[in-house]
Motif scaffolding. Structure first.
Motif, mmCIF file in Angstrom:
data_model
loop_
_atom_site.group_PDB
_atom_site.id
_atom_site.type_symbol
_atom_site.label_atom_id
_atom_site.label_comp_id
_atom_site.label_asym_id
_atom_site.label_seq_id
_atom_site.Cartn_x
_atom_site.Cartn_y
_atom_site.Cartn_z
ATOM 1 N N SER A 61 2.976 6.163 3.976
ATOM 2 C CA SER A 61 2.283 7.127 3.068
ATOM 3 C C SER A 61 1.398 6.308 1.844
ATOM 4 O O SER A 61 1.640 4.832 1.814
ATOM 5 C CB SER A 61 3.308 7.873 2.544
ATOM 6 O OG SER A 61 3.954 7.394 1.719
ATOM 7 N N GLN A 62 0.698 7.168 1.364
ATOM 8 C CA GLN A 62 -0.037 6.356 0.303
ATOM 9 C C GLN A 62 0.530 5.948 -0.785
ATOM 10 O O GLN A 62 0.295 4.973 -1.203
ATOM 11 C CB GLN A 62 -1.107 7.390 -0.299
ATOM 12 C CG GLN A 62 -2.333 7.076 -1.199
ATOM 13 C CD GLN A 62 -3.303 6.071 -0.369
ATOM 14 O OE1 GLN A 62 -3.387 6.319 0.691
ATOM 15 N NE2 GLN A 62 -4.006 5.316 -0.995
ATOM 16 N N SER A 63 1.966 6.611 -1.012
ATOM 17 C CA SER A 63 2.676 6.248 -2.285
ATOM 18 C C SER A 63 3.328 4.999 -1.877
ATOM 19 O O SER A 63 3.676 4.207 -2.651
ATOM 20 C CB SER A 63 3.486 7.453 -2.618
ATOM 21 O OG SER A 63 4.294 7.826 -1.680
ATOM 22 N N ALA A 64 3.603 4.909 -0.487
ATOM 23 C CA ALA A 64 4.506 4.016 -0.116
ATOM 24 C C ALA A 64 3.701 2.609 -0.043
ATOM 25 O O ALA A 64 4.351 1.518 -0.033
ATOM 26 C CB ALA A 64 5.289 4.221 1.287
ATOM 27 N N LEU A 65 2.195 2.649 0.215
ATOM 28 C CA LEU A 65 1.703 1.321 0.330
ATOM 29 C C LEU A 65 1.618 0.347 -0.966
ATOM 30 O O LEU A 65 1.437 -0.921 -0.860
ATOM 31 C CB LEU A 65 0.080 1.684 0.350
ATOM 32 C CG LEU A 65 -0.100 2.308 1.742
ATOM 33 C CD1 LEU A 65 -1.723 2.723 1.793
ATOM 34 C CD2 LEU A 65 0.048 1.394 2.751
ATOM 35 N N GLN A 66 1.998 0.938 -2.187
ATOM 36 C CA GLN A 66 2.309 0.177 -3.323
ATOM 37 C C GLN A 66 3.461 -0.955 -2.823
ATOM 38 O O GLN A 66 3.347 -2.133 -3.405
ATOM 39 C CB GLN A 66 2.648 0.850 -4.481
ATOM 40 C CG GLN A 66 4.029 1.628 -4.466
ATOM 41 C CD GLN A 66 4.885 1.378 -5.807
ATOM 42 O OE1 GLN A 66 4.443 0.567 -6.451
ATOM 43 N NE2 GLN A 66 5.690 2.429 -5.756
ATOM 44 N N TRP A 67 4.183 -0.638 -2.031
ATOM 45 C CA TRP A 67 5.493 -1.574 -1.875
ATOM 46 C C TRP A 67 4.851 -2.812 -1.016
ATOM 47 O O TRP A 67 5.690 -3.932 -1.081
ATOM 48 C CB TRP A 67 6.403 -0.873 -1.077
ATOM 49 C CG TRP A 67 7.409 -0.183 -2.025
ATOM 50 C CD1 TRP A 67 7.426 1.274 -2.348
ATOM 51 C CD2 TRP A 67 8.314 -0.616 -2.836
ATOM 52 N NE1 TRP A 67 8.129 1.666 -3.298
ATOM 53 C CE2 TRP A 67 8.839 0.086 -3.761
ATOM 54 C CE3 TRP A 67 8.734 -1.849 -3.241
ATOM 55 C CZ2 TRP A 67 9.973 0.143 -4.656
ATOM 56 C CZ3 TRP A 67 9.791 -2.101 -4.288
ATOM 57 C CH2 TRP A 67 10.252 -1.314 -4.978
ATOM 58 N N ALA A 68 3.589 -2.519 -0.294
ATOM 59 C CA ALA A 68 3.332 -3.814 0.447
ATOM 60 C C ALA A 68 2.876 -4.927 -0.715
ATOM 61 O O ALA A 68 2.826 -6.108 -0.264
ATOM 62 C CB ALA A 68 1.979 -3.341 1.157
ATOM 63 N N VAL A 69 2.593 -4.694 -1.922
ATOM 64 C CA VAL A 69 2.338 -5.495 -2.826
ATOM 65 C C VAL A 69 3.511 -5.857 -3.754
ATOM 66 O O VAL A 69 3.702 -7.157 -4.029
ATOM 67 C CB VAL A 69 0.984 -5.036 -3.850
ATOM 68 C CG1 VAL A 69 0.857 -6.040 -4.953
ATOM 69 C CG2 VAL A 69 -0.127 -4.866 -3.071
ATOM 70 N N THR A 70 4.276 -4.836 -3.988
ATOM 71 C CA THR A 70 5.342 -4.998 -4.964
ATOM 72 C C THR A 70 6.582 -5.652 -4.077
ATOM 73 O O THR A 70 7.235 -6.683 -4.828
ATOM 74 C CB THR A 70 6.047 -3.633 -5.398
ATOM 75 O OG1 THR A 70 4.746 -3.014 -5.866
ATOM 76 C CG2 THR A 70 7.249 -3.854 -6.262
#
Length: 482
Positions: A61-70
């Motif tokens: 999901s869009q909100s989960a994509l930040q974890w690709a960086v984090t």
């Protein structure tokens, strides 16, 4: 004879500053160390433009994509100090090679990922590998090349490739994703690791463990400060998580607030632990050195404020001037080219002015050039202003990167170089992490994007110029006492 890079040199008493010749072996060692640092820098930016394609392919999901960086940022920043000290105590070469192997295997896992869990596991392992590569690679560089022109040149090349890694990552990420898909961005990192890893064992100098000296002068068995390692690592993990998440969701979330509080409490506990430890992970006397404390502040400011400007300019160029992603990449491509020029010139400037003065001058130039971006408006000529200002500011930024590293590590004994370079690289990682959530969010949450960009630019320039003034005053006092 090594030239003191922290003070003004006199043509009457020293050899005129010049570019030293490196032997073939030294060039190969420098290639291996810089290629590894470039690979890690590339990883920070190459995936960013591929995130939408990645999300669609893996069902994130869009909100989960930040974890690709984090997932990468958390371990890569959280374990830097720990791995820097482990390298000091148990051998840097072995830890550097282990980090390369882990990073390469993790990049392959990310390339072949079949679901979000496998991809995020690969990214986390990449971060662990990077946390081992960066401080040990930097300390291998500073101990291989003696203090003076040779080290100036080596750090100049390393700093140039570090800056280029971020810039090229932004351009290459879009090109690779459009041509071959998002997996090619991770495959590129796998190829880098496969090139560097076979060369490193035969070239890098062996670094025996360095424990404290016993009563008879013989080295004692190396001891790791476990309570210090636990508190600083978990504290940095909490802080980086909070700042990374706040960049996308703001500071109002309960988990962000809890992580910020936990990070501050744990880092305070770390300071208490270190003051009472017989073999501390971080030597508090080292942190009390003005060159270490104020040099790292300069690094924190230059990294955090430059990453913020790159972020808001990306928004400005695409959302206000309506440039394409490719055209925006060209703007930052000019930035990368001038960084190469700056990497060539910086050692000569440092040889003439000294690292401390170069740091202050570089920060002043960066702040002044950023301030010119207050003239940006909705007309097409603003693209030329943005291109020129950010490219010249990046030259000053690179000068600050090289000179702050020299300022912090100059005069530090070889057995503590991993600690010093761990501080340098931790400052780098935290700086890259905190700039966007602290200032960049002002642009994204502003009702008028142009007004928000101007606000960020004004605060950014003011912070850099104020830091330059404070650091200049503090380092001048430190030099007068030596």
């Amino acid at each position: 004879m090594a030239i003191d890079t922290t003070t003004q040199t006199s043509p009457a008493t020293t050899t005129p500053p010049g570019v030293p010749r490196l032997s073939t072996r030294e060039k190969l060692v420098l290639f291996v160390l810089c290629a590894a640092q470039f690979m890690v820098a590339l990883d920070f930016s190459v995936l960013n433009v591929a995130l939408p394609d990645l999300g669609r392919d893996l069902g994130m999901s869009q909100s989960a994509l930040q974890w690709a960086v984090t997932a990468f940022a958390l371990p890569s920043g959280g374990f830097l100090l720990l791995f820097g000290r482990v390298g000091d105590l148990f051998g840097r070469r072995g830890l550097f090679l282990t980090g390369l192997a882990v990073f390469g295997a993790a990049s392959l896992l990310s390339t072949l990922a079949w679901d979000p869990a496998s991809f995020l596991a690969g990214r986390a392992l990449q971060g662990i590998g990077a946390a081992a590569i960066v401080p040990t690679g930097m300390s291998l560089l500073t101990t291989t090349f003696p203090e003076g022109p040779a080290r100036d040149r080596a750090l100049g090349i390393s700093g140039t490739l570090l800056s280029l890694g971020f810039t090229i990552g932004m351009v290459a990420g879009g090109t690779l994703t459009d041509t071959f898909g998002w997996r090619s961005t991770m495959a590129l990192l796998t190829v880098f690791a496969l090139i560097v890893l076979p060369l490193a064992p035969g070239l890098l100098p062996k670094t025996p463990p360095r424990g404290p000296q016993g009563a008879a002068g013989a080295p004692e068995r190396p001891r790791l400060d476990v309570p210090g390692a636990v508190t600083v690592t978990t504290g940095l993990l909490s802080l980086i998580y909070a700042l990374s998440t706040a960049a996308d969701h703001g500071f109002g979330r309960a988990d962000v607030i809890a992580a910020l509080i936990a990070g501050l409490v744990l880092l305070t506990a770390f300071a208490i632990v270190e003051s009472r430890s017989a073999a501390p992970l971080v030597s508090l006397p080292m942190l009390r050195r003005r060159t270490v404390a104020w040099g790292n502040l300069g690094g924190l400011v230059t990294f955090s404020m430059m990453s913020t400007i790159v972020f808001v300019l990306t928004l400005y160029l695409q959302e206000i001037l309506r440039l394409s992603a490719f055209e925006t990449g060209l703007v930052f491509g000019v930035q990368g080219l001038l960084s190469v020029v700056a990497g060539t010139l910086a050692p000569k400037v440092i040889g003439r002015l000294g690292a401390r003065r170069t740091l202050v001058c570089s920060l002043t130039g960066q702040g002044a050039l950023i301030a010119t971006l207050l003239l940006l408006d909705t007309h097409g000529w603003s693209a030329w202003l943005a291109t020129t200002a950010v490219a010249l500011a990046s030259m000053c930024h690179l000068g600050a990167i090289i000179s702050y590293g020299l300022t912090v590590t100059s005069g530090v004994p070889d057995e503590e170089q991993g600690l010093a370079t761990g501080l340098v690289t931790s400052t780098q990682q935290v700086g890259i992490t905190i700039g966007i959530p602290l200032l960049g969010v002002l642009a994204t949450t502003s009702g008028d994007l142009l007004s928000g960009v101007h606000t960020v630019v004004a605060l950014d320039a003011a912070i850099v110029l104020a830091a330059a003034a404070l650091i200049g005053l503090a380092l001048r006092r430190a030099q007068s006492r030596t």
